[in-house]
Design a protein around this motif. Structure first.
Motif, PDB file in Angstrom:
ATOM      1  N   ARG A 200     -32.181  34.317  10.047  1.00 17.08           N
ATOM      2  CA  ARG A 200     -32.285  33.073  10.772  1.00 17.08           C
ATOM      3  C   ARG A 200     -31.031  32.434  10.903  1.00 17.08           C
ATOM      4  O   ARG A 200     -30.773  31.839  11.939  1.00 17.08           O
ATOM      5  N   ASN A 201     -30.185  32.224   9.903  1.00 17.37           N
ATOM      6  CA  ASN A 201     -29.082  31.488   9.797  1.00 17.37           C
ATOM      7  C   ASN A 201     -28.085  32.165  10.550  1.00 17.37           C
ATOM      8  O   ASN A 201     -27.449  31.379  11.253  1.00 17.37           O
ATOM      9  N   PHE A 203     -28.680  33.845  13.543  1.00 23.33           N
ATOM     10  CA  PHE A 203     -28.805  33.878  14.901  1.00 23.33           C
ATOM     11  C   PHE A 203     -28.769  32.351  15.323  1.00 23.33           C
ATOM     12  O   PHE A 203     -28.467  31.678  16.293  1.00 23.33           O
ATOM     13  N   THR A 204     -29.114  31.321  14.235  1.00 24.24           N
ATOM     14  CA  THR A 204     -28.789  29.796  14.519  1.00 24.24           C
ATOM     15  C   THR A 204     -27.236  29.593  14.815  1.00 24.24           C
ATOM     16  O   THR A 204     -26.822  28.738  15.721  1.00 24.24           O
ATOM     17  N   ASP A 205     -26.224  30.477  14.103  1.00 22.58           N
ATOM     18  CA  ASP A 205     -24.903  30.037  14.340  1.00 22.58           C
ATOM     19  C   ASP A 205     -24.364  30.487  15.538  1.00 22.58           C
ATOM     20  O   ASP A 205     -23.767  29.963  16.095  1.00 22.58           O
ATOM     21  N   LYS A 206     -24.934  31.741  16.177  1.00 27.16           N
ATOM     22  CA  LYS A 206     -24.551  31.936  17.291  1.00 27.16           C
ATOM     23  C   LYS A 206     -25.096  31.234  18.243  1.00 27.16           C
ATOM     24  O   LYS A 206     -24.392  30.994  19.468  1.00 27.16           O
ATOM     25  N   GLN A 207     -26.370  30.658  18.391  1.00 27.52           N
ATOM     26  CA  GLN A 207     -26.764  29.629  19.257  1.00 27.52           C
ATOM     27  C   GLN A 207     -25.879  28.483  19.463  1.00 27.52           C
ATOM     28  O   GLN A 207     -25.694  28.032  20.615  1.00 27.52           O
ATOM     29  N   GLY A 208     -25.505  28.227  18.012  1.00 28.78           N
ATOM     30  CA  GLY A 208     -24.620  26.857  18.097  1.00 28.78           C
ATOM     31  C   GLY A 208     -23.379  26.962  19.075  1.00 28.78           C
ATOM     32  O   GLY A 208     -22.696  26.140  19.172  1.00 28.78           O
TER      33      GLY A 208
END
Length: 210
Positions: A200-201, A203-208
């Motif tokens: 989860r972290n 994919f969250t970093d990629k979106q950011g």
């Protein structure tokens, strides 16, 4: 398991005419001794078995009176599960059987022993020895039945000890398997949750970054 343990710990201490048997718990780092007076020339038999605890082993020393009041070591064993001894006392006096569990720092032991001294009385309370008259058929049959019953009782005792030892071992193994299974289940849950958090972290970093 506790019911079975308490059954053997509180087992009857049977005082027969010339023998007694006892089941007791020997704590770790402890030593227990049992004593009895034996006359000179008496044949004795001592038998013991470790029912449960640790590696099913215990130290045993059988002592008897020696010359000039000194104690004499008749038999000595280290870390044995079961054994049987026979001896004839050379001196009348106090004999002792000492069980030692001082080599174990955390394992309690449950131990059974049977100590027989002298010859058992025959059926009807008559001591063995020369008979001044021929035995009748009824007396002979009674003696045979009495001997057979004694032998059956001895076999039953050994079977009960083996059953108790196997039962305790099985229950201990079951507890260990249960604990191991719960530990593995908990480890799988922790690893699964950890993987979810990491992904989860990621994919969250990629979106950011976009």
């Amino acid at each position: 398991m506790w019911t079975l343990l308490s059954l053997f710990i509180s087992c009857l201490q049977l005082y027969l005419i010339n023998a007694y048997e006892f089941t007791f718990e020997l704590p770790d780092n402890k030593k227990n001794c049992y004593f009895r007076l034996i006359d000179k020339g008496t044949e004795s038999k001592f038998e013991f078995q470790v029912i449960s605890g640790g590696n099913y082993d215990v130290d045993l020393t059988i002592n008897g009176p020696g010359e000039r009041g000194k104690e004499l070591v008749l038999f000595s064993l280290r870390q044995k599960q079961f054994e049987s001894f026979k001896w004839i006392s050379n001196i009348s006096g106090e004999y002792s059987a000492c069980f030692n569990n001082e080599f174990s720092s955390f394992s309690h032991k449950i131990i059974y022993f049977d100590w027989v001294s002298g010859e058992e009385e025959t059926f009807g309370g008559k001591h063995p020895g020369p008979v001044n008259h021929p035995l009748t058929m009824m007396e002979s049959a009674s003696e045979t039945i009495h001997d057979n019953l004694n032998e059956i009782t001895e076999h039953q005792t050994h079977y009960k000890l083996s059953e108790a030892s196997g039962r305790i071992f099985g229950e201990e193994l079951n507890n260990r398997v249960t604990v191991l299974s719960l530990s593995e289940t908990l480890a799988i849950l922790i690893i699964g949750v950890g993987q979810i958090v990491v992904l989860r972290n990621f994919f969250t970093d990629k979106q950011g970054g976009r």
